[in-house]
Write an enzyme that holds these catalytic residues in place. Structure first.
Site, mmCIF file in Angstrom:
data_model
loop_
_atom_site.group_PDB
_atom_site.id
_atom_site.type_symbol
_atom_site.label_atom_id
_atom_site.label_comp_id
_atom_site.label_asym_id
_atom_site.label_seq_id
_atom_site.Cartn_x
_atom_site.Cartn_y
_atom_site.Cartn_z
ATOM 1 N N LYS A 48 -81.008 61.048 36.401
ATOM 2 C CA LYS A 48 -80.702 60.892 34.970
ATOM 3 C C LYS A 48 -79.200 61.011 34.709
ATOM 4 O O LYS A 48 -78.443 61.619 35.479
ATOM 5 C CB LYS A 48 -81.495 61.921 34.163
ATOM 6 C CG LYS A 48 -83.022 61.687 34.295
ATOM 7 C CD LYS A 48 -83.705 61.359 33.005
ATOM 8 C CE LYS A 48 -85.053 60.715 33.252
ATOM 9 N NZ LYS A 48 -86.176 61.468 32.717
ATOM 10 N N ARG B 110 -90.951 64.628 38.803
ATOM 11 C CA ARG B 110 -91.048 63.169 38.896
ATOM 12 C C ARG B 110 -89.751 62.676 39.521
ATOM 13 O O ARG B 110 -88.686 62.815 38.914
ATOM 14 C CB ARG B 110 -91.242 62.604 37.482
ATOM 15 C CG ARG B 110 -91.373 61.091 37.404
ATOM 16 C CD ARG B 110 -91.465 60.673 35.925
ATOM 17 N NE ARG B 110 -91.649 59.240 35.800
ATOM 18 C CZ ARG B 110 -90.665 58.356 35.864
ATOM 19 N NH1 ARG B 110 -89.420 58.764 36.038
ATOM 20 N NH2 ARG B 110 -90.906 57.071 35.748
HETATM 21 N N1 HH2 Z 1 -88.433 59.326 32.791
HETATM 22 C C1 HH2 Z 1 -88.428 57.983 32.894
HETATM 23 C C2 HH2 Z 1 -89.601 57.248 32.726
HETATM 24 N N2 HH2 Z 1 -90.775 57.871 32.498
HETATM 25 N N3 HH2 Z 1 -92.003 59.870 32.193
HETATM 26 C C3 HH2 Z 1 -92.038 61.207 32.099
HETATM 27 N N4 HH2 Z 1 -93.200 61.844 31.871
HETATM 28 N N5 HH2 Z 1 -90.904 61.969 32.236
HETATM 29 C C4 HH2 Z 1 -89.687 61.404 32.473
HETATM 30 O O1 HH2 Z 1 -88.687 62.153 32.565
HETATM 31 C C5 HH2 Z 1 -89.614 59.973 32.564
HETATM 32 C C6 HH2 Z 1 -90.816 59.224 32.420
HETATM 33 C C7 HH2 Z 1 -87.142 57.269 33.172
HETATM 34 O O2 HH2 Z 1 -86.975 57.059 34.545
HETATM 35 P P1 HH2 Z 1 -87.242 55.668 35.290
HETATM 36 O O3 HH2 Z 1 -88.706 55.371 35.337
HETATM 37 O O4 HH2 Z 1 -86.591 55.708 36.619
HETATM 38 O O5 HH2 Z 1 -86.472 54.603 34.417
HETATM 39 P P2 HH2 Z 1 -86.956 53.465 33.419
HETATM 40 O O6 HH2 Z 1 -87.624 54.092 32.238
HETATM 41 O O7 HH2 Z 1 -85.677 52.751 33.059
HETATM 42 O O8 HH2 Z 1 -87.940 52.588 34.166
#
Ligand code: HH2
Length: 279
Positions: free
Chosen positions: A219, A255
């Site tokens: 992040k 995660r």
């Molecule tokens: N962070 C992201 C997406 N989903 N879900 C939960 N429960 N908690 C989190 O902190 C969280 C999440 C963001 O990360 P990422 O999937 O790598 O990015 P993107 O949303 O751009 O696909």
């Protein structure tokens, strides 16, 4: 060895599989279902305890995706993982139609960054599906959440929101033991002014009595703490520091994108704890 393994399982590692062209952390790498399934198999081999499969990026500015497109992205990957492994699968979506299709394909958890607020039928559907649910805190909407987030007391406000959403889910028929909470690091939070105090106060969230999922991996606040301008795939050290901080605060799962390194860090952290404070 057996003790270390059992103890490491105390904090579970959820590996992220983004079937998207534009995720902030790894966009475009696994859009093809075969590539995503191969990535999922790699994360399982690296020691993931569960997988979080998503077909829509939540980052500000990401292109909106229709439910049909999202289903076409994630269902083949869920089916491929299910065919190869019994590992728990979570679907990362805010759309009820996607959650329904994913659970039918073999997912057992609905990870909703809107805490089941995106659609009026979300709460009832979660109860009907009978799956586990992750209720995450987000201030505002994905597109605009980072515009000017404001809190008087970020820890108290996030804790109150999560307790309210858990109550709403239970009132709709979701069983208490199926509910997870997530403080939503980076979702409608100023990089340093909100994410750091929220992480510092994480025990107030774990004290709510539900398993907590924590997502700090790659992040932006890590880059901010590290002087700025650090690319997402250069944030492993900060991601691991955040995972260990979460473990110390009692989270049930982290995660993460980098499964192998996180599993190793948690094992060493746990083994040191056992050596320092034998039970
Ligand atoms: N962070 C992201 C997406 N989903 N879900 C939960 N429960 N908690 C989190 O902190 C969280 C999440 C963001 O990360 P990422 O999937 O790598 O990015 P993107 O949303 O751009 O696909």
């Amino acid at each position: 060895m057996a003790t270390t393994k059992a103890a490491a399982a105390a904090v579970r590692v959820m590996g992220v599989v983004n079937v998207t062209p534009d995720s902030f952390s790894d966009g475009g790498r696994h859009l093809d279902p075969e590539a995503a399934a191969a990535h999922a198999r790699r994360l399982i081999a690296e020691g993931a305890d569960m997988l979080d499969i998503g077909g829509e990026s939540t980052r500000p500015g990401a292109a909106p995706v229709s439910a049909a497109e999202e289903i076409a992205r994630v269902v083949p990957v869920i089916e491929a993982v299910r065919a190869a492994s019994a590992l728990p699968i979570s679907i990362d979506t805010m759309k009820p139609a996607v959650a329904r299709a994913a659970v039918a394909a073999g997912a057992g958890m609905w990870n909703d960054v809107t805490a089941l607020r995106h659609a009026p039928q979300s709460l009832a559907l979660a109860a009907e599906l009978g799956c586990e649910v992750v209720l995450m805190h987000m201030l505002g909407e994905p597109g605009t959440m980072q515009a000017a987030p404001r809190y008087d007391d970020v820890v108290a406000e996030v804790a109150e929101f999560l307790a309210d959403r858990a109550a709403a889910a239970m009132a709709a028929g979701v069983r208490r033991e199926r509910i997870w909470l997530d403080p939503g690091i980076g979702f409608g939070k100023h990089m340093l002014r909100h994410n750091l105090p929220l992480l510092a106060g994480l025990r107030r969230i774990t004290a709510l009595g539900f398993p907590v999922l924590l997502g700090v991996s790659r992040k932006s606040f890590i880059s901010a703490v590290d002087g700025g301008g650090v690319a997402a795939d250069r944030r492993l050290g900060g991601s691991i520091a955040g995972a260990l901080w979460g473990a110390a605060a009692g989270v049930a799962a982290v995660r993460v994108h980098d499964v192998r390194e996180t599993v190793q860090a948690l094992r060493v952290w746990q083994a040191l704890g056992e050596a320092a404070w034998p039970s």
